[in-house]
Design a protein around this motif. Sequence first.
Motif, short mmCIF file in Angstrom:
data_model
loop_
_atom_site.label_atom_id
_atom_site.label_comp_id
_atom_site.label_asym_id
_atom_site.label_seq_id
_atom_site.Cartn_x
_atom_site.Cartn_y
_atom_site.Cartn_z
N LEU A 62 1.53 -6.53 2.23
CA LEU A 62 1.34 -6.30 0.83
C LEU A 62 2.48 -6.21 -0.24
O LEU A 62 2.27 -6.74 -1.22
CB LEU A 62 0.70 -4.61 0.94
CG LEU A 62 -0.45 -4.48 1.61
CD1 LEU A 62 -0.74 -2.77 1.69
CD2 LEU A 62 -1.68 -5.19 1.15
N SER A 63 3.68 -6.10 0.22
CA SER A 63 4.66 -6.01 -0.64
C SER A 63 4.79 -7.77 -1.16
O SER A 63 5.10 -8.17 -2.21
CB SER A 63 5.94 -5.75 0.00
OG SER A 63 6.01 -4.35 0.14
N LEU A 64 4.70 -8.57 -0.17
CA LEU A 64 4.85 -10.04 -0.20
C LEU A 64 3.76 -10.27 -1.18
O LEU A 64 4.07 -11.25 -2.13
CB LEU A 64 4.87 -11.13 1.13
CG LEU A 64 6.18 -10.55 1.78
CD1 LEU A 64 5.76 -11.32 3.16
CD2 LEU A 64 7.11 -11.53 1.19
N LEU A 65 2.51 -9.95 -1.07
CA LEU A 65 1.38 -10.39 -1.85
C LEU A 65 1.82 -10.03 -3.22
O LEU A 65 1.55 -10.81 -4.24
CB LEU A 65 0.19 -9.65 -1.39
CG LEU A 65 -1.06 -9.78 -2.15
CD1 LEU A 65 -1.50 -11.20 -2.21
CD2 LEU A 65 -2.26 -8.95 -1.81
N ALA A 73 3.36 3.27 2.66
CA ALA A 73 3.36 3.53 1.25
C ALA A 73 4.66 3.76 0.73
O ALA A 73 5.06 3.09 -0.31
CB ALA A 73 2.44 5.01 1.13
N ALA A 74 5.55 4.20 1.37
CA ALA A 74 6.93 4.53 1.16
C ALA A 74 7.66 2.96 1.08
O ALA A 74 8.73 2.61 0.12
CB ALA A 74 7.93 5.26 2.01
N VAL A 75 7.61 1.95 2.00
CA VAL A 75 8.02 0.84 2.11
C VAL A 75 7.30 0.12 1.06
O VAL A 75 8.08 -0.72 0.43
CB VAL A 75 7.73 0.08 3.56
CG1 VAL A 75 8.22 -1.25 3.56
CG2 VAL A 75 8.38 0.91 4.54
N PHE A 76 6.31 -0.06 0.76
CA PHE A 76 5.33 -0.79 -0.38
C PHE A 76 6.19 -0.45 -1.78
O PHE A 76 6.21 -1.16 -2.55
CB PHE A 76 4.03 -0.49 -0.19
CG PHE A 76 3.11 -1.28 -1.23
CD1 PHE A 76 3.16 -2.59 -1.31
CD2 PHE A 76 2.74 -0.53 -2.08
CE1 PHE A 76 2.33 -3.18 -2.25
CE2 PHE A 76 1.71 -1.16 -3.32
CZ PHE A 76 1.75 -2.49 -3.32
N ALA A 77 6.13 0.97 -1.99
CA ALA A 77 6.46 1.35 -3.39
C ALA A 77 7.97 0.97 -3.32
O ALA A 77 8.41 0.55 -4.53
CB ALA A 77 6.65 2.71 -3.28
N TRP A 102 9.69 -1.88 -2.00
CA TRP A 102 9.88 -3.33 -1.74
C TRP A 102 8.83 -3.93 -2.61
O TRP A 102 9.32 -4.82 -3.62
CB TRP A 102 9.82 -3.75 -0.56
CG TRP A 102 10.35 -5.27 -0.29
CD1 TRP A 102 11.25 -5.87 -1.03
CD2 TRP A 102 9.98 -6.24 0.62
NE1 TRP A 102 11.15 -7.12 -0.76
CE2 TRP A 102 10.60 -7.30 0.61
CE3 TRP A 102 8.94 -6.22 1.79
CZ2 TRP A 102 10.47 -8.50 0.99
CZ3 TRP A 102 8.70 -7.27 2.32
CH2 TRP A 102 9.50 -8.44 2.26
N GLY A 103 7.71 -3.33 -2.73
CA GLY A 103 6.58 -4.26 -3.44
C GLY A 103 6.47 -3.55 -4.68
O GLY A 103 6.54 -4.49 -5.85
N LEU A 104 6.66 -2.43 -5.21
CA LEU A 104 6.80 -1.89 -6.57
C LEU A 104 8.22 -1.69 -7.26
O LEU A 104 7.95 -1.55 -8.49
CB LEU A 104 5.77 -0.62 -6.57
CG LEU A 104 4.47 -0.47 -6.04
CD1 LEU A 104 4.01 0.85 -6.04
CD2 LEU A 104 3.51 -1.48 -6.61
N GLY A 105 9.10 -2.10 -6.44
CA GLY A 105 10.36 -2.04 -6.96
C GLY A 105 10.87 -0.55 -7.34
O GLY A 105 12.03 -0.44 -8.17
N MET A 106 10.41 0.49 -6.79
CA MET A 106 11.03 1.81 -6.98
C MET A 106 12.06 2.02 -6.33
O MET A 106 12.20 1.39 -4.95
CB MET A 106 9.85 2.81 -6.93
CG MET A 106 8.60 2.75 -7.61
SD MET A 106 7.23 3.88 -7.42
CE MET A 106 7.87 5.39 -8.53
N ARG A 107 13.05 2.86 -6.45
CA ARG A 107 14.34 3.08 -5.68
C ARG A 107 14.85 4.53 -5.91
O ARG A 107 14.73 4.95 -6.86
CB ARG A 107 15.48 2.16 -6.25
CG ARG A 107 15.26 0.72 -6.16
CD ARG A 107 15.47 0.12 -4.96
NE ARG A 107 15.42 -1.26 -4.85
CZ ARG A 107 14.24 -1.80 -4.68
NH1 ARG A 107 13.14 -1.37 -4.69
NH2 ARG A 107 14.36 -3.22 -4.58
N PRO A 108 15.20 5.01 -4.69
CA PRO A 108 15.85 6.41 -4.66
C PRO A 108 17.25 6.28 -5.32
O PRO A 108 17.96 5.38 -5.23
CB PRO A 108 15.69 6.88 -3.10
CG PRO A 108 15.78 5.40 -2.65
CD PRO A 108 15.07 4.42 -3.39
#
Length: 241
Positions: free
Chosen positions: A28-31, A143-147, A149-155
Amino acid sequence: MAALPEFELFGASHMVAMAAMVAVPVALSLLVRRRDSERVTRVVCVVFATVMLVNQTVYWVFRFVTEGAGTFVREHLPLHVCGMTVLLSVATLLWRRRWTYELLYFWGLAGATNAMVTPELAEGFPHYVFFQYFISHGGIVGAAVFATWGLGMRPTFRSLVRAFVAMNAMAVVMACVNLLLGSNYMYLCEVPETASPFLFLPWPWYILWLEVLALVFFGLLYLPVLKIRLSSIVDINVNPD
């Protein structure tokens, strides 16, 4: 009717479920990264969140119908860490709020990953509970991985601190809930039945041990982000514009 098989730790179905936990968010992140379209990203987020929410809602109905209201309230409200992070997953996918993402990243990756590797599960494939469990817990990790890598969110480091403080504050609330309901939410009253090698101490000492483990896991989860940020600082200093 033949009885369904019991869950087999690290059996074929367990390994497939763990592989899917990694493959789905990566795909999903690649997509969304390759399409670079807000519309595509939005569709992916809504579908992902819907699957998570429907899966959890059907599970609540299933437990309420099969076990009754009393057991449902004592055991199946979303008051364990993984139950809370299912809802945080849905919220993060739909609204992309930083505070829900922070808790999802640290609580979800630390808790649900361990739950995937050493499940508290008796039912094996193809029982409904088997699918529900791995969709729920694998979905949290996904969801954590997608957010990230896919959505670009960072802690951030402050995210780590806030997640740890929030977890302890929630534990205080759940301790009061457990006293009122006679429940074991967040496993504060009794060690869960799991194959986890981390739970080897009796009550209440394992709670203090879990505090230490939480900090260790949170720190490990922050390390990749810290490394990227330190590398960026070095690149800027070495190659100034």
